[in-house]
Design an enzyme around this catalytic site. Structure first.
Site, short mmCIF file in Angstrom:
data_model
loop_
_atom_site.label_atom_id
_atom_site.label_comp_id
_atom_site.label_asym_id
_atom_site.label_seq_id
_atom_site.Cartn_x
_atom_site.Cartn_y
_atom_site.Cartn_z
N HIS A 130 1.31 -5.98 -12.13
CA HIS A 130 2.47 -5.12 -11.68
C HIS A 130 3.21 -5.00 -12.95
O HIS A 130 4.78 -5.23 -12.81
CB HIS A 130 3.02 -5.52 -10.37
CG HIS A 130 3.71 -4.36 -9.56
ND1 HIS A 130 3.84 -4.33 -8.30
CD2 HIS A 130 4.37 -3.49 -10.25
CE1 HIS A 130 4.38 -3.36 -7.99
NE2 HIS A 130 4.93 -2.79 -9.01
N GLU A 141 0.13 -8.84 -3.28
CA GLU A 141 0.86 -9.30 -4.54
C GLU A 141 1.53 -10.59 -4.29
O GLU A 141 2.35 -10.67 -3.46
CB GLU A 141 1.42 -8.31 -5.31
CG GLU A 141 0.72 -7.20 -5.65
CD GLU A 141 1.50 -6.03 -6.50
OE1 GLU A 141 2.46 -6.37 -7.04
OE2 GLU A 141 0.81 -4.95 -6.56
N ARG A 163 1.27 2.04 -6.11
CA ARG A 163 1.51 1.01 -5.04
C ARG A 163 0.19 0.66 -4.76
O ARG A 163 -0.60 1.53 -4.54
CB ARG A 163 2.12 1.83 -3.82
CG ARG A 163 3.83 1.85 -4.24
CD ARG A 163 4.49 0.30 -3.99
NE ARG A 163 5.82 0.41 -4.47
CZ ARG A 163 6.11 -0.18 -5.61
NH1 ARG A 163 5.53 -0.40 -6.55
NH2 ARG A 163 7.57 -0.04 -6.01
P1 NAD Z 1 8.55 10.32 -7.13
O1 NAD Z 1 9.19 10.27 -5.63
O2 NAD Z 1 9.10 11.07 -8.02
O3 NAD Z 1 7.13 11.22 -6.88
C1 NAD Z 1 6.17 11.05 -5.97
C2 NAD Z 1 5.59 12.47 -5.70
O4 NAD Z 1 4.46 12.17 -4.75
C3 NAD Z 1 6.44 13.42 -5.04
O5 NAD Z 1 6.38 14.60 -6.13
C4 NAD Z 1 5.62 13.89 -3.84
O6 NAD Z 1 5.73 15.08 -3.44
C5 NAD Z 1 4.25 13.33 -4.03
N1 NAD Z 1 3.66 13.21 -2.86
C6 NAD Z 1 4.12 12.60 -1.83
N2 NAD Z 1 2.81 12.49 -0.77
C7 NAD Z 1 1.93 12.98 -1.30
C8 NAD Z 1 0.51 13.34 -0.88
N3 NAD Z 1 -0.03 12.94 0.06
N4 NAD Z 1 -0.37 13.68 -1.88
C9 NAD Z 1 0.21 14.19 -3.34
N5 NAD Z 1 1.36 13.96 -3.65
C10 NAD Z 1 1.94 13.23 -2.80
O7 NAD Z 1 8.07 8.91 -7.20
P2 NAD Z 1 8.00 8.19 -8.77
O8 NAD Z 1 9.02 7.67 -9.21
O9 NAD Z 1 7.08 9.30 -9.86
O10 NAD Z 1 6.91 7.16 -8.47
C11 NAD Z 1 5.68 7.47 -8.03
C12 NAD Z 1 5.12 6.06 -7.51
O11 NAD Z 1 5.26 4.93 -8.66
C13 NAD Z 1 5.56 5.48 -6.37
O12 NAD Z 1 4.65 4.98 -5.65
C14 NAD Z 1 6.44 4.43 -7.03
O13 NAD Z 1 6.52 3.17 -6.07
C15 NAD Z 1 5.56 4.00 -8.29
N6 NAD Z 1 6.14 2.93 -9.12
C16 NAD Z 1 5.26 1.88 -9.68
C17 NAD Z 1 5.94 1.23 -10.61
C18 NAD Z 1 5.19 -0.02 -11.28
O14 NAD Z 1 5.63 -0.97 -11.55
N7 NAD Z 1 3.95 0.13 -11.36
C19 NAD Z 1 7.07 1.65 -11.11
C20 NAD Z 1 7.84 2.60 -10.64
C21 NAD Z 1 7.33 3.46 -9.84
#
Ligand code: NAD
Length: 529
Positions: A281, A263, A234
């Site tokens: 993105h 964005e 993000r």
């Molecule tokens: P998820 O919820 O499965 O995993 C997130 C992880 O981050 C969790 O394991 C949590 O424990 C950990 N976390 C939370 N706070 C933390 C901190 N301060 N330090 C370290 N770890 C921490 O989410 P996901 O599905 O793996 O998605 C991850 C990211 O990718 C999200 O921000 C999501 O919005 C983003 N995303 C982006 C796209 C894109 O188009 N670029 C697509 C999908 C997801």
């Protein structure tokens, strides 16, 4: 004829629309392009709304959505949905994050290769008809230390793929039990170690107050010289202005962003730097992911509308399809106990303590607690209170809700106890369900009873003296109210007592007033559950 309508916006993949259509009871209404005015016009007529990231599902839209029960986001981020406004109105918000995991992990790995081998920059020079072989010497990934911050769905997948590429992967996630990953050879370390040891750092955390600007001037200073940074999570997790300075100075050798603080973004100063690469993105933009997130969210929305099953909800606990039906007797018990105690208690609610024991603990207790809080608030608020907004409304009204699990009691295989404290009094009611699945009140304020609460009831507290029950019978006879059942409980002979009468007809305030005139009646209240 369709019973529900679901509006699908932002070009949702047709695979999900087919799922909705196949239910035969939910009508999908698809608008890939719609003006704000048109949307405000039709939103009042739909039960569900499914969007991607383009439509702003804001307070105004939600307030106009009189019938709306659920908002589905095909994908992950719900930055375009006003979660508070939805919760206040009792609208469930759900997303479908699983569908984009592989796709986003693959995109991260693609960015990693592009960063290591300067692929975008090299191609750009070729487009300009230049052959600059020496300018774009890259580095190998094998043997390099790769620091993954956030080991959820995407972070774990990226880690796994990079281990397969012979990288030395270390990860930081404060919410994961260190033992969970030891078997795969992945090392969980603290954040300091990631900063100090990693040649590449990638972030896969949600954007929150904790993670905003996680990569900033101060943390970059702790990193190895020549580190490379990726953000496919993000915008805002990496501070763009600090990254710019670090890329310019060479402290950071390269960076790859798929996401920006704002964005769309075509004007970022970062785009002028040779050692910076970016995509607009694209993390979840694959044919497969769009199909998968559409299928997932459409199925989730159908399951919620048709079966009350809750999956992927952001403002409500998870509930498997069928769980509500399977545990309906506990929900019924919780509803009746809460309705009962709410009506016998005077004053402003301050604290609700709920104790669960035995088999009832197999159910999703957050769901049961929301059921209880909703039922406590219904007599006060009537309309507009549901399972989604019950906890929120309780919080707004300053009502403290406490939930505990206790060991199974001796005489019951399951028990729910609700204690309600108001500014003037407190009451405690316990209930259970026997094998006949009927809800039973088994104790009120310490007095054992056994009542199946239903319909119209009158709850008395009195001194245990002769004549009280006769007096009650006289009043009811005079007023032509038939008694369907009577249950008595007392502390000790001559002490305090209570009586719970089930009656066939509703009882007016005038009748209650007559009860209060009977000597030794301390209180009389009408209850309807
Ligand atoms: P998820 O919820 O499965 O995993 C997130 C992880 O981050 C969790 O394991 C949590 O424990 C950990 N976390 C939370 N706070 C933390 C901190 N301060 N330090 C370290 N770890 C921490 O989410 P996901 O599905 O793996 O998605 C991850 C990211 O990718 C999200 O921000 C999501 O919005 C983003 N995303 C982006 C796209 C894109 O188009 N670029 C697509 C999908 C997801």
């Amino acid at each position: 004829m369709a019973g529900y309508k679901v509006l699908l916006l932002d070009g949702i993949d047709p695979a999900g629309i087919d799922i909705i259509g196949a239910t035969n009871v939910i009508e999908p209404i698809v608008h890939d392009k719609i003006s704000r005015d048109q949307l405000l016009d039709i939103i009042g007529d739909v039960d569900g709304l499914i969007v991607r990231s383009a439509t702003a599902v804001d307070r105004e839209l939600i307030q106009n959505a009189k019938r709306l029960r659920v908002i589905g986001r095909a994908g992950v981020g719900v930055d375009n949905v006003d979660l508070d406004a939805a919760t206040e109105r009792g609208v469930l918000v759900m997303n479908s994050p699983g569908g984009s995991t592989t796709t986003t992990a693959e995109h991260t790995v693609a960015m990693l290769f592009a960063l290591a081998r300067n692929i975008p920059q090299a191609y750009k020079t070729l487009q300009n008809h230049k052959w600059e072989k020496n300018k774009f010497k890259g580095i190998e990934l094998a043997g390099k230390t790769f620091g993954v911050i956030g080991l959820g769905r995407i972070g774990s997948e990226v880690a796994r793929k990079c281990q397969a590429m012979a990288m030395n992967v270390i990860a930081y996630d404060p919410y994961i039990n260190p033992d969970a990953h030891l078997s795969s050879g992945l090392k969980l370390v603290d954040l300091q170690r990631i900063f100090q040891q990693a040649d590449f750092i990638t972030v896969h955390v949600p954007l929150s107050e904790n993670t905003r600007n996680l990569i900033n001037k101060r943390t970059i200073a702790q990193m190895k010289d020549g580190v490379r940074i990726l953000n496919c999570a993000r915008g805002g997790i990496v501070n763009e202005s600090d990254l710019y300075d670090a890329l310019k100075s060479g402290k950071v050798a390269g960076a790859a962003l798929d996401v920006f603080e704002t964005e769309p973004n075509t004007e970022s100063p970062l785009l002028e730097l040779e050692n910076f690469i970016a995509t607009p993105h694209l993390g979840a933009s694959t044919v497969e992911a769009q199909r998968k997130v559409s299928e997932d969210i459409c199925r989730q929305v159908c399951d919620y509308l048709l079966e009350n099953a809750v999956e992927g909800a952001l403002n409500f606990p998870r509930l498997e399809a069928g769980q509500v039906q399977r545990y309906q007797h506990f929900e019924n018990l919780a509803t009746r106990l809460a309705g009962f105690i709410a009506q016998i208690c005077d004053g402003r609610m301050q604290t609700v303590s709920i104790h669960y024991s035995g088999e009832v603990c197999d159910m999703n207790l957050n769901y049961l607690t929301s059921t209880i809080v909703r039922s406590l608030l219904v007599p006060v608020l009537r309309e507009g209170i549901n399972l989604i907004n019950a906890m929120h409304v309780a919080k707004l009204r300053g009502i403290k809700v406490q939930e505990t699990r206790l060991p199974a009691p001796e005489n019951f295989t399951n028990l729910i106890v609700i204690e309600l404290k108001t500014d003037v009094e407190s009451h405690r009611v316990s209930g259970t369900v026997f094998t006949d699945k009927l809800p039973r009140i088994v104790n009120v304020d310490g007095y054992p009873l056994e009542v199946v609460p239903h319909g119209h009831m009158i709850f008395f507290t009195n001194n245990d003296k002769p004549g009280v029950i006769g007096g009650i019978g006289n009043v009811l006879g005079r007023c032509n109210v038939n008694i369907a059942g009577m249950h008595l409980g007392r502390e000790q002979e001559g002490g305090r007592a209570l009586a719970l009468l089930l009656v066939d007809n509703p009882v007016s305030n005038d009748v209650i007033e007559q009860f209060r005139q009977i000597p030794n009646i301390l209180s009389a209240k009408v209850v309807h559950v």
